[in-house]
Design a protein around this motif. Structure first.
Motif, PDB file in Angstrom:
ATOM      1  N   LEU A 118       8.175   4.531 -10.403  1.00 27.92           N
ATOM      2  CA  LEU A 118       7.493   5.573  -9.639  1.00 27.92           C
ATOM      3  C   LEU A 118       7.003   5.023  -8.306  1.00 27.92           C
ATOM      4  CD1 LEU A 118       6.512   8.573  -9.924  1.00 27.92           C
ATOM      5  CD2 LEU A 118       4.310   7.614 -10.567  1.00 27.92           C
ATOM      6  N   ARG A 119       6.385   3.830  -8.345  1.00 28.88           N
ATOM      7  CA  ARG A 119       5.886   3.223  -7.109  1.00 28.88           C
ATOM      8  C   ARG A 119       7.031   2.890  -6.153  1.00 28.88           C
ATOM      9  NH1 ARG A 119       2.980   0.080 -10.719  1.00 28.88           N
ATOM     10  NH2 ARG A 119       4.260  -1.738 -10.200  1.00 28.88           N
ATOM     11  N   ASP A 120       8.074   2.267  -6.690  1.00 31.99           N
ATOM     12  CA  ASP A 120       9.182   1.845  -5.838  1.00 31.99           C
ATOM     13  C   ASP A 120       9.910   3.044  -5.235  1.00 31.99           C
ATOM     14  OD1 ASP A 120       8.585  -0.772  -6.410  1.00 31.99           O
ATOM     15  OD2 ASP A 120      10.291  -1.112  -7.746  1.00 31.99           O
ATOM     16  N   SER A 121      10.053   4.094  -6.024  1.00 34.41           N
ATOM     17  CA  SER A 121      10.799   5.265  -5.566  1.00 34.41           C
ATOM     18  C   SER A 121      10.109   5.972  -4.410  1.00 34.41           C
ATOM     19  CB  SER A 121      11.008   6.237  -6.732  1.00 34.41           C
ATOM     20  OG  SER A 121      11.801   7.339  -6.331  1.00 34.41           O
ATOM     21  N   ARG A 122       8.792   5.858  -4.349  1.00 31.19           N
ATOM     22  CA  ARG A 122       8.040   6.624  -3.347  1.00 31.19           C
ATOM     23  C   ARG A 122       8.384   6.221  -1.918  1.00 31.19           C
ATOM     24  NH1 ARG A 122       7.035   9.651  -0.593  1.00 31.19           N
ATOM     25  NH2 ARG A 122       5.290  11.066  -0.258  1.00 31.19           N
ATOM     26  N   LEU A 123       8.959   5.035  -1.751  1.00 28.74           N
ATOM     27  CA  LEU A 123       9.358   4.621  -0.403  1.00 28.74           C
ATOM     28  C   LEU A 123      10.604   5.367   0.075  1.00 28.74           C
ATOM     29  CD1 LEU A 123       8.652   2.740   1.927  1.00 28.74           C
ATOM     30  CD2 LEU A 123      10.253   1.092   0.985  1.00 28.74           C
ATOM     31  N   GLY A 124      11.367   5.919  -0.865  1.00 25.15           N
ATOM     32  CA  GLY A 124      12.620   6.575  -0.507  1.00 25.15           C
ATOM     33  C   GLY A 124      12.497   7.609   0.598  1.00 25.15           C
ATOM     34  N   PRO A 125      11.545   8.545   0.495  1.00 27.60           N
ATOM     35  CA  PRO A 125      11.420   9.563   1.540  1.00 27.60           C
ATOM     36  C   PRO A 125      10.731   9.061   2.820  1.00 27.60           C
ATOM     37  CG  PRO A 125      10.611  10.362  -0.590  1.00 27.60           C
ATOM     38  CD  PRO A 125      10.734   8.875  -0.683  1.00 27.60           C
ATOM     39  N   ILE A 126      10.400   7.768   2.870  1.00 26.13           N
ATOM     40  CA  ILE A 126       9.700   7.204   4.033  1.00 26.13           C
ATOM     41  C   ILE A 126      10.591   6.243   4.812  1.00 26.13           C
ATOM     42  CG2 ILE A 126       7.730   5.799   4.775  1.00 26.13           C
ATOM     43  CD1 ILE A 126       6.235   6.788   2.271  1.00 26.13           C
ATOM     44  N   GLY A 127      11.127   5.215   4.135  1.00 26.55           N
ATOM     45  CA  GLY A 127      11.905   4.187   4.813  1.00 26.55           C
ATOM     46  C   GLY A 127      13.230   4.695   5.342  1.00 26.55           C
ATOM     47  N   GLY A 128      13.687   4.078   6.433  1.00 29.24           N
ATOM     48  CA  GLY A 128      14.976   4.447   7.008  1.00 29.24           C
ATOM     49  C   GLY A 128      14.984   5.823   7.639  1.00 29.24           C
ATOM     50  N   TRP A 182       9.095 -12.647  -9.643  1.00 22.96           N
ATOM     51  CA  TRP A 182       9.224 -12.252  -8.245  1.00 22.96           C
ATOM     52  C   TRP A 182       8.346 -11.050  -7.914  1.00 22.96           C
ATOM     53  CZ3 TRP A 182      15.269 -12.504  -8.686  1.00 22.96           C
ATOM     54  CH2 TRP A 182      15.661 -13.848  -8.773  1.00 22.96           C
ATOM     55  N   GLU A 183       8.185 -10.145  -8.856  1.00 21.41           N
ATOM     56  CA  GLU A 183       7.304  -9.002  -8.642  1.00 21.41           C
ATOM     57  C   GLU A 183       5.846  -9.458  -8.483  1.00 21.41           C
ATOM     58  OE1 GLU A 183       7.488  -5.487  -8.599  1.00 21.41           O
ATOM     59  OE2 GLU A 183       9.638  -5.668  -8.231  1.00 21.41           O
ATOM     60  N   GLN A 184       5.460 -10.449  -9.252  1.00 22.20           N
ATOM     61  CA  GLN A 184       4.080 -10.922  -9.219  1.00 22.20           C
ATOM     62  C   GLN A 184       3.778 -11.785  -7.999  1.00 22.20           C
ATOM     63  OE1 GLN A 184       3.400 -12.869 -12.998  1.00 22.20           O
ATOM     64  NE2 GLN A 184       3.938 -11.034 -14.167  1.00 22.20           N
ATOM     65  N   THR A 185       4.750 -12.602  -7.597  1.00 22.11           N
ATOM     66  CA  THR A 185       4.515 -13.519  -6.476  1.00 22.11           C
ATOM     67  C   THR A 185       4.877 -12.919  -5.127  1.00 22.11           C
ATOM     68  OG1 THR A 185       6.735 -14.505  -6.631  1.00 22.11           O
ATOM     69  CG2 THR A 185       4.984 -15.492  -7.974  1.00 22.11           C
ATOM     70  N   GLY A 186       5.721 -11.903  -5.131  1.00 21.69           N
ATOM     71  CA  GLY A 186       6.176 -11.331  -3.868  1.00 21.69           C
ATOM     72  C   GLY A 186       7.143 -12.237  -3.132  1.00 21.69           C
ATOM     73  N   GLY A 226       4.579   9.948 -21.895  1.00 23.12           N
ATOM     74  CA  GLY A 226       3.161  10.115 -22.177  1.00 23.12           C
ATOM     75  C   GLY A 226       2.357   8.914 -21.697  1.00 23.12           C
ATOM     76  N   GLY A 227       1.426   8.464 -22.518  1.00 29.20           N
ATOM     77  CA  GLY A 227       0.578   7.338 -22.147  1.00 29.20           C
ATOM     78  C   GLY A 227       1.358   6.066 -21.875  1.00 29.20           C
ATOM     79  N   TYR A 228       2.480   5.882 -22.568  1.00 25.37           N
ATOM     80  CA  TYR A 228       3.281   4.682 -22.360  1.00 25.37           C
ATOM     81  C   TYR A 228       3.910   4.659 -20.962  1.00 25.37           C
ATOM     82  CZ  TYR A 228       2.696   3.834 -27.319  1.00 25.37           C
ATOM     83  OH  TYR A 228       2.143   3.598 -28.566  1.00 25.37           O
ATOM     84  N   GLY A 229       4.153   5.830 -20.406  1.00 26.58           N
ATOM     85  CA  GLY A 229       4.695   5.881 -19.054  1.00 26.58           C
ATOM     86  C   GLY A 229       3.756   5.293 -18.021  1.00 26.58           C
ATOM     87  N   TYR A 230       2.456   5.312 -18.345  1.00 24.88           N
ATOM     88  CA  TYR A 230       1.433   4.830 -17.423  1.00 24.88           C
ATOM     89  C   TYR A 230       1.193   3.334 -17.568  1.00 24.88           C
ATOM     90  CZ  TYR A 230      -2.581   5.740 -14.360  1.00 24.88           C
ATOM     91  OH  TYR A 230      -3.449   5.788 -13.296  1.00 24.88           O
ATOM     92  N   MET A 231       1.815   2.730 -18.556  1.00 27.72           N
ATOM     93  CA  MET A 231       1.614   1.311 -18.845  1.00 27.72           C
ATOM     94  C   MET A 231       2.613   0.443 -18.072  1.00 27.72           C
ATOM     95  SD  MET A 231      -0.947   1.206 -20.926  1.00 27.72           S
ATOM     96  CE  MET A 231      -1.606   2.661 -20.078  1.00 27.72           C
ATOM     97  N   GLU A 232       2.128  -0.687 -17.577  1.00 26.39           N
ATOM     98  CA  GLU A 232       2.988  -1.594 -16.822  1.00 26.39           C
ATOM     99  C   GLU A 232       4.030  -2.282 -17.697  1.00 26.39           C
ATOM    100  OE1 GLU A 232       3.298  -1.986 -13.666  1.00 26.39           O
ATOM    101  OE2 GLU A 232       1.605  -0.820 -12.958  1.00 26.39           O
TER     102      GLU A 232
END
Length: 388
Positions: free
Chosen positions: A354-364, A32-36, A340-346
């Motif tokens: 990190l990406r998903d959380s960034r919407l928190g201060p924006i949406g709603g 679902w993440e890949q296809t949206g 570390g480096g593993y945190g940057y890996m998908e």
């Protein structure tokens, strides 16, 4: 678990939900993440389990349970590590369905709330506009009454479930000259002529279908006006308390999930002859982050308790979203650093978190808007009152 708020029944519900999500949801998240696109079957499974009806009336297929069951649902949804999937679920249940239940007449409840609880119909809430953002009163979408129907023209954007939902709860101006006192709420079927939707390409929440929607002379029956004409702004403001609390709870839950994952990783990761959770700099950082999360969680539970008692908590819910989303961003950012480096890996959860959380201060409602609302309450003694 805090026994001040959670009973044995709550605990059993959480365990059952965890097992359901592990079996029915987690195996499909990557797809679902890949296809949206979230496969339709999962909506029906949620409905069959009663998860969409947790706090809705028994008369329409709901369970009429207290809000702490909702808190459990929200918290556990964050642990599947797909902000988009979680958003699709709670936007249906607590944005669209909230209006069906609160402002819908009996026919609407029978024809839309009932199948929504069963998972047979999916809804979305359409308020934000391309030129309005958080300025609800500045919306340009109009609904003009003609005999026994309304004609809707305008556009909405950043709408969760905006592409694949079956119906839309739409805010539009019925009396533009009255400003925010001229807004009404309508129920609009997806398949009516004149509706078009475009899926937006987002930084995060990749599994959800966030859309921009255009209404071109969309004709709906007058019976699809929800509540009273020109009272839409009051309805929206009243329900914002629940939406903001939901986003605050989502935030503390994903921050807690990030911390738990980081702690496990740090206990297994070794450097310079010992596990990295033994290094004082990292230990003290963990202590600070855990304290912030615990404060948010305790506050959010207390606001939930008050809302469950029927209290009007617009100030506290606004504080919940403002503080909790900020803390979640900070916690997840630091937890990624711990990896570390593993945190940057998908292949690891932190990048998506990190990406998903960034919407928190924006949406709603953006954090900037929330601060101004709170400033009006605290400094100007402004009172926000529930719709009557």
């Amino acid at each position: 678990m805090n026994s001040m708020y959670f009973t044995e029944e709550h605990i059993l519900f959480r365990k059952s939900l965890q097992a359901f999500l592990k079996k029915e949801v987690v195996p499909h998240i990557e797809k679902w993440e890949q296809t949206g696109t979230i496969d339709r079957f999962i909506w029906k499974k949620f409905g069959d389990m009663g998860y969409f009806g947790i706090n809705y009336p028994i008369a329409y297929g709901g369970l009429n349970l207290d809000l702490f069951y909702t808190i459990i649902l929200l918290e556990e949804l964050q642990k599947v590590n797909s902000g988009g999937f979680a958003a699709a679920i709670w936007a249906h249940v607590y944005l669209a369905m909230t209006h069906l239940n609160a402002e819908g007449d009996e026919a609407i409840k029978q024809n839309y709330l009932k199948p929504s609880i069963k998972g047979d119909k999916i809804g979305c809430l359409c308020i934000t506009e391309p030129f309005g953002g958080s300025d609800v009163a500045g919306m340009r979408t109009t609904a003009v009454k003609q005999d026994d129907h309304y004609i809707i023209n305008g556009s909405k954007t950043f709408i969760t479930n905006g592409v694949y939902s079956d119906y839309l709860i739409v805010a539009a101006k019925t009396s533009p000259e009255l400003g925010n006192k001229g807004i009404s709420i309508f129920l609009v079927d997806r398949d009516i002529a004149g509706i078009s939707a475009t899926k937006l390409n987002k930084l995060g929440w990749r599994a959800s279908d966030t859309g921009e929607i255009a209404f071109d002379n969309v004709k709906i029956p007058a019976s699809h006006l929800m509540g009273e004409e020109n009272k839409g702004f009051q309805y929206i403001m009243q329900h914002f308390s629940l939406e903001r609390l939901i986003m605050g709870v989502n935030a503390h839950a994903r921050a807690e999930f990030a911390l738990d994952y980081a702690l496990k990783y740090m206990s297994e990761r070794h450097a310079f002859g010992k596990s990295i959770n033994k290094f004082q700099a990292l230990r003290h950082s963990i202590a600070d982050l855990a304290t912030e999360v615990e404060f948010c969680k305790a506050f959010n539970y207390s606001v939930t308790y008050r809302l469950n008692k029927g209290q009007y908590v617009v100030k506290e819910a606004t504080m919940s979203k403002l503080k909790s989303t900020k803390v979640a961003d900070e916690v997840i950012y630091q937890c990624l650093q711990f990896l570390g480096g593993y945190g940057y890996m998908e292949d690891y959860p932190m990048a998506r978190l990190l990406r998903d959380s960034r919407l928190g201060p924006i949406g709603g409602g953006t954090s900037e808007i929330l601060r101004e609302i709170l400033a009006k309450i605290i400094i100007d003694n402004k009172e926000y009152k529930p719709a009557t």
